[in-house]
Enzyme design. Structure first.
Site, PDB file in Angstrom:
ATOM      1  CB  VAL A   1      -8.133  -3.031   5.669  1.00  0.00           C
ATOM      2  CG1 VAL A   1      -7.843  -1.546   5.645  1.00  0.00           C
ATOM      3  CG2 VAL A   1      -9.568  -3.290   6.118  1.00  0.00           C
ATOM      4  CB  CYS A   2      -4.964  -1.757   0.992  1.00  0.00           C
ATOM      5  SG  CYS A   2      -3.365  -1.161   0.392  1.00  0.00           S
ATOM      6  CG  LEU A   3      -4.665   2.199   6.953  1.00  0.00           C
ATOM      7  CD1 LEU A   3      -4.901   3.433   6.092  1.00  0.00           C
ATOM      8  CD2 LEU A   3      -5.651   2.167   8.109  1.00  0.00           C
TER       9      LEU A   3
ATOM     10  CG  ASN B   1      -7.576   2.339  -0.319  1.00  0.00           C
ATOM     11  OD1 ASN B   1      -8.034   3.457  -0.087  1.00  0.00           O
ATOM     12  ND2 ASN B   1      -6.724   2.113  -1.311  1.00  0.00           N
TER      13      ASN B   1
ATOM     14  CB  CYS C   1      -0.899   0.021   1.240  1.00  0.00           C
ATOM     15  SG  CYS C   1      -1.892  -1.468   1.402  1.00  0.00           S
TER      16      CYS C   1
END
Length: 214
Positions: free
Chosen positions: A112-114, A104, A4
């Site tokens: 989750v892409c964080l 995301n 990410c």
């Protein structure tokens, strides 16, 4: 592995997140005690929690409400949290159980892409940061440049008005009913801890925590 990343536009999601984190977070003498304190802090902050299938304090669900002043306002999601054995030195695993339409968030798995969870996690963060700051910031400031949901990212970049409309429609369809927090309640979670050798045992450490540290 999916990485990410965020564009350097002078005001990244991480900038907003770090500015919202208290500068002083209490340290614990062991990862286990730190885990116990973080779970207790989450429960004391009025988040509804239920235990996972394993009955372990390392595996539980949290009811999460979409942030106000966003297309997700009014939505309710059940978020699965799994804590690794070396938490807080390694980040938790976070996943949405009911559908959340977002560039995301993987629509099928809920992952989750964080960056603050996946790459730049620090022991200074805790579970309350995730639900009070990280996830609300993610929903308020999606990053279409590095998506897990390519269709949502493409629509956001091409037609933001249509994207916002679809987000609201998906919230109405998948996140407007109050989530059933089945299994065990938060009170049950606080009474248990999972020990790899002995199975379930009393969650005694929580009774010894200094409430001034919470």
């Amino acid at each position: 592995n999916h990485r990410c990343s965020y564009p350097s536009d002078g005001s990244t999601p991480s900038d907003r997140i770090f500015s919202a984190i208290p500068s002083k977070i209490g340290t614990m003498s062991s990862p286990k005690k730190r885990r116990d304190m973080d779970v207790m802090k989450l429960m004391m902050s009025d988040y509804e929690i239920s235990s996972g299938e394993s009955g372990s304090v390392n595996d539980f669900y949290v009811k999460f409400h979409g942030p106000k002043d966003s297309p997700y306002a009014g939505g309710i999601w059940k978020v699965h949290v799994t804590l690794p054995s070396d938490y807080p030195y390694k980040s938790p695993s976070i996943g949405f159980c009911n559908v959340l339409y977002h560039p995301n968030v993987d629509e099928s798995s809920g992952s989750v892409c964080l960056d603050v969870i996946n790459q730049t996690w620090s022991p200074m963060f805790d579970l309350l940061n995730i639900f009070k700051t990280f996830l609300p910031q993610l929903l308020l400031y999606p990053n279409a440049a590095d998506p897990l949901n390519a269709e949502a990212a493409s629509l956001m970049l091409k037609d933001e008005k249509s994207y916002t409309s679809k987000v609201r429609n998906m919230v109405q369809k998948y996140a407007m009913e109050d989530i059933s927090m089945e299994e065990e309640s938060a009170d049950d979670v606080s009474d248990q801890v999972f020990d790899e050798e002995n199975g379930l045992e009393e969650f005694s450490d929580i009774d010894d925590l200094d409430m001034d540290d919470l």
